[in-house]
Design a protein around this motif. Sequence first.
Motif, short mmCIF file in Angstrom:
data_model
loop_
_atom_site.label_atom_id
_atom_site.label_comp_id
_atom_site.label_asym_id
_atom_site.label_seq_id
_atom_site.Cartn_x
_atom_site.Cartn_y
_atom_site.Cartn_z
N GLY A 96 38.03 46.37 44.10
CA GLY A 96 37.65 45.27 43.23
C GLY A 96 38.29 45.26 41.86
O GLY A 96 37.78 44.59 40.96
N PHE A 97 39.42 45.96 41.68
CA PHE A 97 40.05 45.96 40.37
C PHE A 97 40.47 44.55 39.93
O PHE A 97 40.66 44.30 38.74
CB PHE A 97 41.26 46.89 40.36
CG PHE A 97 40.92 48.34 40.50
CD1 PHE A 97 40.20 48.99 39.50
CD2 PHE A 97 41.28 49.06 41.63
CE1 PHE A 97 39.87 50.34 39.63
CE2 PHE A 97 40.96 50.41 41.76
CZ PHE A 97 40.24 51.04 40.76
N TRP A 98 40.61 43.63 40.87
CA TRP A 98 41.00 42.26 40.55
C TRP A 98 39.83 41.41 40.08
O TRP A 98 40.02 40.30 39.58
CB TRP A 98 41.63 41.60 41.79
CG TRP A 98 40.72 41.57 42.99
CD1 TRP A 98 40.49 42.59 43.85
CD2 TRP A 98 39.95 40.46 43.46
NE1 TRP A 98 39.60 42.20 44.84
CE2 TRP A 98 39.26 40.89 44.62
CE3 TRP A 98 39.78 39.15 43.02
CZ2 TRP A 98 38.41 40.05 45.34
CZ3 TRP A 98 38.92 38.31 43.75
CH2 TRP A 98 38.26 38.76 44.89
N ARG A 99 38.61 41.93 40.21
CA ARG A 99 37.43 41.15 39.84
C ARG A 99 37.08 41.41 38.38
O ARG A 99 36.26 42.27 38.05
CB ARG A 99 36.27 41.47 40.78
CG ARG A 99 36.55 41.04 42.21
CD ARG A 99 35.37 41.21 43.11
NE ARG A 99 34.20 40.47 42.63
CZ ARG A 99 33.05 40.39 43.31
NH1 ARG A 99 32.94 40.98 44.48
NH2 ARG A 99 32.05 39.72 42.81
N GLN A 100 37.74 40.65 37.52
CA GLN A 100 37.54 40.73 36.07
C GLN A 100 37.29 39.31 35.55
O GLN A 100 37.34 38.35 36.31
CB GLN A 100 38.78 41.34 35.41
CG GLN A 100 39.18 42.70 35.96
CD GLN A 100 40.51 43.18 35.43
OE1 GLN A 100 40.89 42.88 34.29
NE2 GLN A 100 41.25 43.91 36.25
N ASP A 101 37.05 39.20 34.27
CA ASP A 101 36.80 37.90 33.67
C ASP A 101 38.13 37.27 33.22
O ASP A 101 38.66 37.62 32.17
CB ASP A 101 35.85 38.03 32.49
CG ASP A 101 35.48 36.67 31.90
OD1 ASP A 101 35.96 35.65 32.42
OD2 ASP A 101 34.71 36.64 30.92
N TYR A 102 38.64 36.37 34.03
CA TYR A 102 39.90 35.68 33.72
C TYR A 102 39.67 34.25 33.25
O TYR A 102 40.62 33.46 33.19
CB TYR A 102 40.80 35.67 34.96
CG TYR A 102 41.37 37.02 35.31
CD1 TYR A 102 42.47 37.53 34.63
CD2 TYR A 102 40.82 37.80 36.33
CE1 TYR A 102 43.01 38.77 34.94
CE2 TYR A 102 41.35 39.04 36.64
CZ TYR A 102 42.44 39.52 35.94
OH TYR A 102 42.96 40.75 36.26
N ASN A 134 35.73 35.10 37.08
CA ASN A 134 35.35 34.74 35.72
C ASN A 134 34.13 35.52 35.24
O ASN A 134 33.48 35.16 34.26
CB ASN A 134 35.12 33.23 35.57
CG ASN A 134 33.96 32.70 36.39
OD1 ASN A 134 33.14 33.47 36.88
ND2 ASN A 134 33.87 31.39 36.54
N THR A 135 33.86 36.62 35.97
CA THR A 135 32.76 37.51 35.58
C THR A 135 33.24 38.94 35.72
O THR A 135 33.76 39.33 36.76
CB THR A 135 31.52 37.29 36.48
OG1 THR A 135 31.14 35.92 36.43
CG2 THR A 135 30.36 38.16 36.01
N ASN A 136 33.05 39.70 34.67
CA ASN A 136 33.43 41.11 34.74
C ASN A 136 32.50 41.89 35.65
O ASN A 136 31.29 41.66 35.65
CB ASN A 136 33.39 41.75 33.34
CG ASN A 136 34.69 41.57 32.59
OD1 ASN A 136 35.76 41.61 33.18
ND2 ASN A 136 34.59 41.36 31.29
N THR A 137 33.06 42.76 36.44
CA THR A 137 32.26 43.76 37.15
C THR A 137 32.53 45.10 36.49
O THR A 137 33.65 45.35 36.01
CB THR A 137 32.60 43.82 38.65
OG1 THR A 137 34.01 44.02 38.80
CG2 THR A 137 32.22 42.52 39.34
N PRO A 138 31.55 45.98 36.42
CA PRO A 138 31.71 47.23 35.67
C PRO A 138 32.89 48.07 36.17
O PRO A 138 33.06 48.25 37.39
CB PRO A 138 30.38 47.95 35.89
CG PRO A 138 29.41 46.87 36.23
CD PRO A 138 30.20 45.84 36.98
N GLU A 139 33.71 48.55 35.25
CA GLU A 139 34.83 49.40 35.61
C GLU A 139 34.35 50.65 36.35
O GLU A 139 35.04 51.16 37.23
CB GLU A 139 35.62 49.79 34.36
CG GLU A 139 36.87 50.60 34.62
CD GLU A 139 37.93 49.82 35.40
OE1 GLU A 139 38.84 50.47 35.95
OE2 GLU A 139 37.86 48.58 35.44
#
Length: 305
Positions: free
Chosen positions: A221-227, A146-151
């Motif tokens: 970590g491509f799965w670590r986005q804000d969902y 639930n937190t975006n990490t920088p692309e």
Amino acid sequence: MQTVLTENTQTQFYTWKNYRCAYELYNPSSNDGIPLLLIHPIGVGLSGNFWQRFCRQWYVAGKRNPIYNPDLLGCGDSDMPRVAYHPSDWAKQLHYFLQNVVKKPVVLVVQGALLPVAVELVQLAKESNLIRGLVLSGPPALRLINTNTPERRHKINWNIFDSPVGRAFFEYARSRKFLRNFSIRQLFAEDEKVDAEWLDMLKAGAKNAASRYAVFSFLAGFWRQDYQDAIAQIYQPTLVVMGETASSISREGKKETPDERLAEYLSCLPSCRGMKIKGRNVLPYEETTEFINAIIPFINEMASV
């Protein structure tokens, strides 16, 4: 479409975006119960084979539901292109699979940190009514998704892995010693559950070095986005099953208890129930019977929704 028959299981192949994708279909002739669509975890040697013990025990328990067990692109018997895989890529693959192969409503059963794939799949399929409900087995700490990490960080990580350094790491990571030690340290509650069947499966699955691209995509970590918003829009009934000793492989999740993690999911999913069972992080494998007993009532309910 090519078909290989083994007892009541069919291994089949379909084409998606010019890639050859594989899946197992268990009990294909049955109309008893709603079908299950399984989403396997990503890791060294992992593929749809992760679910084989679950599938065997499901039918031993007397259930007759058809089970669709696909290999995600980059895993198992599916093609393994040298690309960076995002959750949206795998979700699009499964959406095509639902629309063109399954063609009927299912219950998604998703393992661990592949939850973002299920979340994106629900969004893609929201107009089709093909997803009746979801079972989340040991989902990750919510703070990780639930937190975006920088692309940019993801791309830097990917470039490091997609190099001779990454290839050397994969060679080490697919050794039996590493696989056993990692499984004991991060996945299983009891050392003895890290058995020969588990290690043989991982060794065989990692034999093809091209399987490293899916693993590296996960580690990047491509799965670590804000969902957060997307999860809040999952209105299908959802069952969260957490291990009593569930842990996180990420520093951010280490201090969170299983009760706290379960409570967070119960609070953010609109139609959710949850429970804890014996085990740690790979419940369908390490505590197969308990996991099956936990989800059977929910699956039975979904047939009448």
